[in-house]
Scaffold this motif. Structure first.
Motif, PDB file in Angstrom:
ATOM      1  N   GLU A   1       0.809  -1.215   0.086  1.00 15.36           N
ATOM      2  CA  GLU A   1      -0.090   0.047   0.014  1.00 15.36           C
ATOM      3  C   GLU A   1       0.709   1.342   0.086  1.00 15.36           C
ATOM      4  OE1 GLU A   1      -2.189  -0.687   3.406  1.00 15.36           O
ATOM      5  OE2 GLU A   1      -3.570  -1.848   2.793  1.00 15.36           O
ATOM      6  N   LEU A   2       1.990   1.328   0.017  1.00 15.97           N
ATOM      7  CA  LEU A   2       3.088   2.418   0.188  1.00 15.97           C
ATOM      8  C   LEU A   2       2.804   3.013  -0.911  1.00 15.97           C
ATOM      9  CD1 LEU A   2       5.222   3.702   1.646  1.00 15.97           C
ATOM     10  CD2 LEU A   2       6.968   2.383   0.386  1.00 15.97           C
ATOM     11  N   HIS A   3       2.825   2.810  -2.127  1.00 15.42           N
ATOM     12  CA  HIS A   3       2.753   3.843  -3.404  1.00 15.42           C
ATOM     13  C   HIS A   3       1.469   4.363  -3.297  1.00 15.42           C
ATOM     14  CE1 HIS A   3       3.731   5.055  -7.316  1.00 15.42           C
ATOM     15  NE2 HIS A   3       2.229   4.845  -7.791  1.00 15.42           N
ATOM     16  N   SER A   4       0.374   3.869  -3.120  1.00 14.76           N
ATOM     17  CA  SER A   4      -0.982   4.582  -3.136  1.00 14.76           C
ATOM     18  C   SER A   4      -0.963   5.371  -1.927  1.00 14.76           C
ATOM     19  CB  SER A   4      -2.138   3.579  -2.995  1.00 14.76           C
ATOM     20  OG  SER A   4      -2.080   2.739  -1.956  1.00 14.76           O
ATOM     21  N   SER A   5      -0.330   5.096  -0.941  1.00 15.79           N
ATOM     22  CA  SER A   5      -0.426   6.041   0.306  1.00 15.79           C
ATOM     23  C   SER A   5       0.383   7.291  -0.017  1.00 15.79           C
ATOM     24  CB  SER A   5       0.053   5.247   1.539  1.00 15.79           C
ATOM     25  OG  SER A   5      -0.688   4.085   2.180  1.00 15.79           O
ATOM     26  N   LYS A   6       1.553   7.068  -0.740  1.00 12.76           N
ATOM     27  CA  LYS A   6       2.334   8.114  -0.935  1.00 12.76           C
ATOM     28  C   LYS A   6       1.471   8.939  -1.918  1.00 12.76           C
ATOM     29  CE  LYS A   6       5.608   7.427  -4.051  1.00 12.76           C
ATOM     30  NZ  LYS A   6       6.945   6.972  -4.780  1.00 12.76           N
ATOM     31  N   VAL A   7       0.948   8.678  -2.828  1.00 13.29           N
ATOM     32  CA  VAL A   7       0.026   9.479  -3.851  1.00 13.29           C
ATOM     33  C   VAL A   7      -0.888  10.328  -3.159  1.00 13.29           C
ATOM     34  CG1 VAL A   7      -1.289   9.414  -5.751  1.00 13.29           C
ATOM     35  CG2 VAL A   7       0.690   7.840  -5.945  1.00 13.29           C
ATOM     36  N   ILE A   8      -1.592   9.568  -2.162  1.00 16.08           N
ATOM     37  CA  ILE A   8      -2.705  10.195  -1.656  1.00 16.08           C
ATOM     38  C   ILE A   8      -2.337  11.255  -0.739  1.00 16.08           C
ATOM     39  CG2 ILE A   8      -4.523   9.494   0.339  1.00 16.08           C
ATOM     40  CD1 ILE A   8      -4.996   6.701  -1.264  1.00 16.08           C
ATOM     41  N   CYS A   9      -1.293  10.761   0.263  1.00 17.17           N
ATOM     42  CA  CYS A   9      -0.888  12.010   1.331  1.00 17.17           C
ATOM     43  C   CYS A   9      -0.085  13.069   0.422  1.00 17.17           C
ATOM     44  CB  CYS A   9       0.397  11.262   2.073  1.00 17.17           C
ATOM     45  SG  CYS A   9      -0.245  10.330   3.292  1.00 17.17           S
ATOM     46  N   ARG A  10       0.437  12.904  -0.580  1.00 16.95           N
ATOM     47  CA  ARG A  10       1.043  14.134  -1.144  1.00 16.95           C
ATOM     48  C   ARG A  10       0.031  14.995  -1.827  1.00 16.95           C
ATOM     49  NH1 ARG A  10       6.393  11.461  -3.895  1.00 16.95           N
ATOM     50  NH2 ARG A  10       7.864  11.391  -2.023  1.00 16.95           N
ATOM     51  N   THR A  11      -0.894  14.158  -2.348  1.00 21.13           N
ATOM     52  CA  THR A  11      -2.101  15.134  -3.223  1.00 21.13           C
ATOM     53  C   THR A  11      -2.949  15.566  -2.032  1.00 21.13           C
ATOM     54  OG1 THR A  11      -2.071  13.317  -4.975  1.00 21.13           O
ATOM     55  CG2 THR A  11      -3.954  14.898  -4.763  1.00 21.13           C
ATOM     56  N   PHE A  12      -3.201  15.168  -0.973  1.00 21.75           N
ATOM     57  CA  PHE A  12      -4.168  15.791   0.086  1.00 21.75           C
ATOM     58  C   PHE A  12      -3.433  17.051   0.752  1.00 21.75           C
ATOM     59  CE2 PHE A  12      -5.277  16.285   4.460  1.00 21.75           C
ATOM     60  CZ  PHE A  12      -6.744  16.278   4.412  1.00 21.75           C
ATOM     61  N   LEU A  13      -2.198  16.973   0.980  1.00 19.98           N
ATOM     62  CA  LEU A  13      -1.433  18.089   1.610  1.00 19.98           C
ATOM     63  C   LEU A  13      -1.265  19.067   0.559  1.00 19.98           C
ATOM     64  CD1 LEU A  13       1.534  16.043   3.614  1.00 19.98           C
ATOM     65  CD2 LEU A  13      -0.746  17.362   4.595  1.00 19.98           C
ATOM     66  N   PHE A  14      -1.028  18.715  -0.686  1.00 15.51           N
ATOM     67  CA  PHE A  14      -0.865  19.910  -1.575  1.00 15.51           C
ATOM     68  C   PHE A  14      -2.205  20.361  -2.004  1.00 15.51           C
ATOM     69  CE2 PHE A  14      -1.320  21.205  -6.167  1.00 15.51           C
ATOM     70  CZ  PHE A  14      -0.339  21.918  -6.156  1.00 15.51           C
ATOM     71  N   LEU A  15      -3.315  19.668  -2.068  1.00 16.24           N
ATOM     72  CA  LEU A  15      -4.526  20.310  -1.977  1.00 16.24           C
ATOM     73  C   LEU A  15      -4.920  21.232  -0.749  1.00 16.24           C
ATOM     74  CD1 LEU A  15      -6.613  17.477  -3.919  1.00 16.24           C
ATOM     75  CD2 LEU A  15      -5.809  19.629  -4.918  1.00 16.24           C
ATOM     76  N   MET A  16      -4.767  20.832   0.166  1.00 15.10           N
ATOM     77  CA  MET A  16      -5.014  21.398   1.511  1.00 15.10           C
ATOM     78  C   MET A  16      -4.467  22.885   1.461  1.00 15.10           C
ATOM     79  SD  MET A  16      -7.617  20.091   2.686  1.00 15.10           S
ATOM     80  CE  MET A  16      -7.669  20.824   4.266  1.00 15.10           C
ATOM     81  N   LEU A  17      -2.939  22.579   1.469  1.00 15.15           N
ATOM     82  CA  LEU A  17      -2.163  24.031   1.428  1.00 15.15           C
ATOM     83  C   LEU A  17      -2.416  24.855   0.330  1.00 15.15           C
ATOM     84  CD1 LEU A  17       0.085  25.416   2.860  1.00 15.15           C
ATOM     85  CD2 LEU A  17       1.858  24.041   1.250  1.00 15.15           C
ATOM     86  N   THR A  18      -2.425  24.415  -0.952  1.00 13.55           N
ATOM     87  CA  THR A  18      -2.792  25.521  -1.849  1.00 13.55           C
ATOM     88  C   THR A  18      -4.131  26.051  -1.869  1.00 13.55           C
ATOM     89  OG1 THR A  18      -3.246  23.711  -3.337  1.00 13.55           O
ATOM     90  CG2 THR A  18      -0.842  24.436  -3.593  1.00 13.55           C
ATOM     91  N   GLY A  19      -4.968  25.058  -1.637  1.00 14.66           N
ATOM     92  CA  GLY A  19      -6.582  25.503  -1.440  1.00 14.66           C
ATOM     93  C   GLY A  19      -6.673  26.633  -0.694  1.00 14.66           C
ATOM     94  N   TYR A  20      -6.168  26.485   0.563  1.00 14.57           N
ATOM     95  CA  TYR A  20      -6.411  27.387   1.759  1.00 14.57           C
ATOM     96  C   TYR A  20      -5.581  28.684   1.613  1.00 14.57           C
ATOM     97  CZ  TYR A  20      -6.843  29.348   6.415  1.00 14.57           C
ATOM     98  OH  TYR A  20      -7.182  30.517   7.311  1.00 14.57           O
ATOM     99  N   SER A  21      -4.362  28.318   0.998  1.00 18.93           N
ATOM    100  CA  SER A  21      -3.478  29.547   0.648  1.00 18.93           C
ATOM    101  C   SER A  21      -4.414  30.625  -0.576  1.00 18.93           C
ATOM    102  CB  SER A  21      -2.353  29.447   0.050  1.00 18.93           C
ATOM    103  OG  SER A  21      -1.448  28.465   1.130  1.00 18.93           O
ATOM    104  N   LEU A  22      -4.871  30.114  -1.582  1.00 20.00           N
ATOM    105  CA  LEU A  22      -5.510  30.706  -2.585  1.00 20.00           C
ATOM    106  C   LEU A  22      -6.829  31.395  -2.065  1.00 20.00           C
ATOM    107  CD1 LEU A  22      -5.322  28.336  -5.439  1.00 20.00           C
ATOM    108  CD2 LEU A  22      -3.999  30.452  -5.227  1.00 20.00           C
ATOM    109  N   TRP A  23      -7.426  30.628  -1.082  1.00 22.73           N
ATOM    110  CA  TRP A  23      -8.737  31.105  -0.562  1.00 22.73           C
ATOM    111  C   TRP A  23      -8.484  32.453   0.377  1.00 22.73           C
ATOM    112  CZ3 TRP A  23     -11.642  29.478   4.422  1.00 22.73           C
ATOM    113  CH2 TRP A  23     -12.830  30.002   4.518  1.00 22.73           C
ATOM    114  N   SER A  24      -7.318  32.384   1.160  1.00 18.05           N
ATOM    115  CA  SER A  24      -6.926  33.431   1.981  1.00 18.05           C
ATOM    116  C   SER A  24      -6.205  34.607   1.031  1.00 18.05           C
ATOM    117  CB  SER A  24      -5.716  32.960   2.933  1.00 18.05           C
ATOM    118  OG  SER A  24      -5.944  31.760   3.738  1.00 18.05           O
TER     119      SER A  24
END
Length: 408
Positions: free
Chosen positions: A367-390
């Protein structure tokens, strides 16, 4: 007279060869008879021409030593037992005895041996400490060897420090094919297994030991092989205590940035706390990299993904605090800054806890590969999403009017 004798010998030899050819025997066999190289009883199997000879085998590990991840090797002190039936050895047993014990060097000269060896050993990685052959009046022959052997292995550390390893010890006959010698594992656990306490004081604990056999064909090589499979699991507690817990404590400390009093003279402590926690997270990531075995072969593993997520979460706290300070001092929107600070009190812990739970629930290497993709995608979306909204709210005129009304 001598010439006539020579002619007679040549005629006899030619006649013998002609007879051999007519009877279906090879000239090589005839030549062996001619020079006295007829196979002896020590070279002929008990079941020659009738059936494969079954050889029961057992492997018992007395102790396990260095597990070398970089070299792909491990070393064991083991006892190897092989047993087969050969009625011809009955004549070797003295009349007043039920059995006889012979050193292997002498037994090779007196009886047939199946030549069972460790096949996945390293080059010059097997040393026999003691060896003996036992024969009884029932025609049962047993060969017992104690040897120190270094085995080649393929270790998978993708789920480190939750990895499970399989230490395989493979044996086969060095001489005979599967249609001649067939390996059968002992069912009695007294002949195979691992001594209790072999991994005491080491990073691993024993999970299971099994003994099996199989037939393998590689091109024209057909072999009956036996395998002792030792399954071990790494003791992950000390790695959690020394790597994961400090990283999570630093992460929790980074949340305190948004809980400090939201007044002017606390600006420097807020920024300093965010910077220090981010640098601590980077330092812990570098230190944890040194404990991962064979990194060049393993690539990214679970602990890497965990530390990477901790660093990104700490950076997120630093970056979001920078946005809050920008709202106050660059855009002159204290009301918006206060709202953003209140949002981050819930957002940062929720994102961090979600990532931690997700990672600890997915420690399987598959599950390591899928976990890596999910974590990185989630963190990227949360950081960029909140930054753009702010940023959008900082440039919004509605927020400017709200701040003006609050000021009035």
């Amino acid at each position: 007279m001598v010439a006539q004798s020579s002619v007679l010998l040549v005629a006899v030899a030619v006649g013998s060869l002609a007879f051999a050819d007519a009877s279906g025997n090879s000239l090589h066999q005839v030549a062996r008879h001619a020079v006295g190289q007829v196979p002896s009883a020590t070279e002929i199997r008990p079941g020659q021409g009738l059936r494969p000879d079954e050889v029961r085998f057992g492997l018992f590990v007395k102790n396990a030593y260095n597990i070398d991840y970089a070299g792909g090797e491990f070393t064991v002190d083991m006892v190897q037992t092989s047993q087969w039936s050969d009625p011809r050895v009955i004549s070797l047993v003295p009349p007043n005895s039920m059995n006889i014990t012979l050193p292997t060097e002498r037994a090779v000269e007196l009886m047939w041996l199946p030549d069972i060896v460790v096949t996945n050993r390293a080059i010059k990685g097997s040393e026999v400490i003691s060896s003996a052959v036992f024969a009884d009046r029932n025609g049962i022959v047993s060969r017992v060897e104690r040897r120190m052997a270094t085995m080649k292995a393929l270790f998978k550390v993708g789920s480190f420090p939750f990895d499970v390893q399989q230490l395989l010890i493979k044996v086969a006959s060095s001489t005979y094919m599967a249609n001649e010698v067939l390996l059968v594992p002992f069912e009695d656990t007294a002949f195979f297994g691992m001594r209790e306490g072999c991994f005491k004081g080491k990073d691993f604990r024993l999970v299971n030991v099994s003994l099996s056999s199989f037939t393998e064909q590689d091109a024209s090589l057909l072999k009956s092989r036996g395998v002792l499979n030792i399954t071990i699991r790494r003791d992950s507690i000390k790695y959690i205590q020394t790597i994961c817990v400090p990283s999570m404590l630093v992460l929790v400390l980074s949340w305190t940035v948004v809980y400090l009093p939201f007044v002017g003279h606390f600006t420097v402590p807020r920024v300093t706390t965010a910077l220090v926690t981010t640098l601590c997270a980077l330092n812990l990531q570098i230190k944890s990299a040194s404990v991962v075995p064979s990194r060049s072969k393993a690539g990214i593993c679970w602990i890497d993904l965990f530390q990477e997520s901790c660093v990104v979460l700490n950076f997120m706290g630093l970056f979001c605090n920078t946005l809050v300070e920008s709202a106050i001092y660059t855009f002159d929107k204290p009301h918006l800054a206060k709202n953003m600070n209140s949002e981050l009190k819930y957002l940062l812990p929720c994102i961090s806890v979600t990532i931690m739970i997700f990672l600890f629930l997915r420690t399987d290497p598959s599950e390591l590969h899928s976990s890596k993709v999910i974590c990185r995608t989630f963190l990227f979306l949360m950081l960029t999403g909140y930054s753009l909204w702010s940023i959008i709210r900082m440039y919004s005129k509605e927020d400017e009017e709200d701040d003006d009304e609050k000021g009035a």
